[in-house]
Design a protein around this motif. Structure first.
Motif, PDB file in Angstrom:
ATOM      1  N   LEU A  39      31.723 -14.651  93.006  1.00 21.16           N
ATOM      2  CA  LEU A  39      30.969 -14.426  94.212  1.00 21.16           C
ATOM      3  C   LEU A  39      29.607 -14.002  93.720  1.00 21.16           C
ATOM      4  O   LEU A  39      29.399 -13.425  92.527  1.00 21.16           O
ATOM      5  N   ALA A  40      28.681 -13.989  94.690  1.00 18.66           N
ATOM      6  CA  ALA A  40      27.375 -13.791  94.306  1.00 18.66           C
ATOM      7  C   ALA A  40      27.190 -12.115  94.425  1.00 18.66           C
ATOM      8  O   ALA A  40      27.998 -11.255  94.930  1.00 18.66           O
ATOM      9  N   ASP A  41      26.077 -11.404  93.640  1.00 19.32           N
ATOM     10  CA  ASP A  41      25.846 -10.267  93.690  1.00 19.32           C
ATOM     11  C   ASP A  41      25.778  -9.751  95.322  1.00 19.32           C
ATOM     12  O   ASP A  41      25.155 -10.539  96.058  1.00 19.32           O
ATOM     13  N   GLU A  90      33.288  -8.861 106.091  1.00 19.98           N
ATOM     14  CA  GLU A  90      34.096  -9.757 105.285  1.00 19.98           C
ATOM     15  C   GLU A  90      34.796  -8.787 104.213  1.00 19.98           C
ATOM     16  O   GLU A  90      34.294  -7.778 103.628  1.00 19.98           O
ATOM     17  N   ARG A 109      28.020  -4.976  98.767  1.00 18.74           N
ATOM     18  CA  ARG A 109      26.727  -4.655  99.247  1.00 18.74           C
ATOM     19  C   ARG A 109      26.595  -3.156  99.486  1.00 18.74           C
ATOM     20  O   ARG A 109      27.207  -2.495  98.988  1.00 18.74           O
ATOM     21  N   SER A 125      27.463  -9.529  97.998  1.00 19.93           N
ATOM     22  CA  SER A 125      27.892 -10.531  99.071  1.00 19.93           C
ATOM     23  C   SER A 125      29.073 -10.308  99.872  1.00 19.93           C
ATOM     24  O   SER A 125      29.184 -11.147 100.837  1.00 19.93           O
ATOM     25  N   VAL A 150      29.758  -7.342  93.259  1.00 20.70           N
ATOM     26  CA  VAL A 150      29.807  -8.043  94.582  1.00 20.70           C
ATOM     27  C   VAL A 150      29.660  -7.464  95.855  1.00 20.70           C
ATOM     28  O   VAL A 150      29.658  -8.107  97.045  1.00 20.70           O
TER      29      VAL A 150
END
Length: 230
Positions: A119-121, A58, A154, A123, A152
């Motif tokens: 966006l989520a942490d 992603e 990983r 992600s 955001v």
């Protein structure tokens, strides 16, 4: 609004400049559809290889415009979230994604990078930004944005970005707005000194600062790769 290096632009002045730039880009994309062509930029080609080697699936692209790089990432098999503050540019991106049969791999979102990323942490796997950080953003806003990118991503996630730097021929040319922001032909650019790059890499693993040239001037840029430690 004017000032020498190190003199900060007032918040109201910065907001005014940002809104002028938004309107200018909207008009530019409207008058010149697909202005950057269909071929990906050299930094995007490099980034795709780096992302693939890191196992990324992603990709978030900041400042995607009409999408020549976002579409390349999609054709290379990545799932792409393309953001820009220009609805006009993103509409051109969506039309092109349908024409290239990669619409199911591309999501778009109108977003101003002065606001938190939607966006989520932890992600996304990778983030790409070609000359987005060197637009009309203050040094404080740039630091805040890079902190959002880290949020955001990983662990092990990769951030590849490019910026024009203070060795560029247009540095100190045109209208000065303070904080190393200079404007020519309606486009405002924040030219990066090396210490800003190093400051933005604090807490990251800085993999590369690669100098390169682009365009007919030519523009002088750095391509920076940094990774979130695992």
């Amino acid at each position: 609004m004017s000032g020498e290096k190190g003199v900060s632009v007032s918040e109201s002045g910065q907001e005014d400049l940002a809104e002028v730039q938004r309107a200018h880009w909207q008009q530019t994309y409207g008058e010149h559809p697909g202005m950057y062509g269909e071929e990906p930029s050299a930094p995007a080609v490099h980034a795709a290889a780096v992302f693939r080697a890191a196992g990324a699936r992603e990709v978030l692209e900041l400042g995607a415009g009409h999408g020549h790089d976002a579409l390349y990432f999609a054709r290379e098999g990545f799932l792409v979230l393309a953001t820009d503050f220009s609805p006009v540019g993103l509409e051109q991106l969506r039309e092109a994604s349908a024409a290239q049969q990669v619409a199911d791999q591309v999501t778009t979102a109108v977003h101003d990078v002065r606001e938190p990323l939607p966006l989520a942490d932890a992600s996304v796997d990778a983030v790409f930004a070609h000359m987005l950080l060197c637009m009309a953003l203050s040094t404080k806003e740039i630091h805040t944005l890079v902190a959002e990118v880290r949020r955001v991503l990983r662990p092990g996630g990769v951030f590849v970005y490019t910026v024009r730097h203070t060795g560029d021929a247009h540095y100190r040319a045109g209208t000065k707005h303070g904080d190393d922001i200079w404007e020519q032909a309606g486009f405002a650019v924040h030219f990066f000194p090396r210490d800003l790059v190093d400051g933005l890499a604090e807490g990251w693993r800085l993999e590369e600062v690669h100098p390169f040239e682009e365009g007919s001037l030519p523009r002088r840029l750095w391509r920076i790769t940094q990774t979130v430690p695992e």
